[in-house]
Design an enzyme around this catalytic site. Sequence first.
Site, PDB file in Angstrom:
ATOM      1  N   ASP A  97     -26.305  19.324 -43.398  1.00  0.00           N
ATOM      2  CA  ASP A  97     -27.385  19.688 -42.480  1.00  0.00           C
ATOM      3  C   ASP A  97     -27.349  18.723 -41.282  1.00  0.00           C
ATOM      4  O   ASP A  97     -26.295  18.533 -40.699  1.00  0.00           O
ATOM      5  CB  ASP A  97     -28.721  19.677 -43.232  1.00  0.00           C
ATOM      6  N   TYR A 202     -35.012  16.915 -34.225  1.00  0.00           N
ATOM      7  CA  TYR A 202     -35.001  18.207 -33.535  1.00  0.00           C
ATOM      8  C   TYR A 202     -35.482  18.056 -32.095  1.00  0.00           C
ATOM      9  O   TYR A 202     -34.916  18.641 -31.167  1.00  0.00           O
ATOM     10  CB  TYR A 202     -35.902  19.199 -34.260  1.00  0.00           C
ATOM     11  N   HIS A 269     -28.210  27.141 -48.452  1.00  0.00           N
ATOM     12  CA  HIS A 269     -28.190  25.928 -47.637  1.00  0.00           C
ATOM     13  C   HIS A 269     -28.266  24.689 -48.515  1.00  0.00           C
ATOM     14  O   HIS A 269     -27.785  23.626 -48.135  1.00  0.00           O
ATOM     15  CB  HIS A 269     -29.364  25.950 -46.654  1.00  0.00           C
TER      16      HIS A 269
END
Length: 300
Positions: A97, A202, A269
């Site tokens: 990730d 982010y 994921h």
Amino acid sequence: MEHAFADVNGVRLHYVTLGRGPLIMFVHGFPEFWYEWKHQLREFGRDHEAVAPDMRGYNLSSKPADLAEYEVRHLVEDLNALATGLGHEQFVLVGHDWGGVVAWAFAIAHPERLERLVIVNAPHPAIFEREIRENPAQQNASRYMLTLRSPEAEAILSADNYARLIEVLSRDLGDRFTAADRAAYLDAWSRPGALTGGLNWYRAAGVGPPASGGAPVPSLARDATRLTVRVPTLVIWGERDQALLTGNLDGLERFVPDLTIERISDGSHWVVHEHPERVNRLIRDFLGPRRPPAETRPQI
């Protein structure tokens, strides 16, 4: 497993380590912490110095207040300084990730430091920007990133004792996400500043599809040489990933000449949690025969 701290690159990183020998470093993503790699630490700690840090912003590590301190270049240098502090000139880097995003960037910036690179469900930057620009399915799958960059993200994710984050993990993992796992994650997320620290990755990157009416996504693929990974690389991909689609594997060989791709058809994921033994075996096969452990290691 030993818990330790290292003062590196202007921050204090907490990390967990097991074993002696060549360094293999495991880097978590969002919304995880070192604990993501507990199965890998046990496996590779048998003949390596296996290390899993809490990256800056997470759990027990420093949480800088300045958003610019979460830019990828700083995250790369955190790992660079940690490996140096542990006394290793070269090492194996494994990332999932966001940890995989940093691992890609590390390999591009410091190829001379890596023996091998292992990526788990994390897109190469040029490929991801192509998918965000051209693939409507990936654009739609990535819209959650706009929420995570918003000022409301902390309130949304922490509501009802982090119910949204618990649901994200338990949806795919089912019984594999145990009560002990839940307690460990709640403890990590609840530390002051930890949720904001993770979200700031982010925000600092501005990653995700353009908002309605926003500027188009720039192309990084025009200069392939600048983004070429000159390290033998294994990419492990859970094909049921709902956030990062398999289009991120298409054309990857253009940027990674020495590339091995292993697809796990029944992995999501969270394939590191779903199939730890399979992930360990793939990494083992990629690294080759075991090497004898070193007698000592330098102390930070």
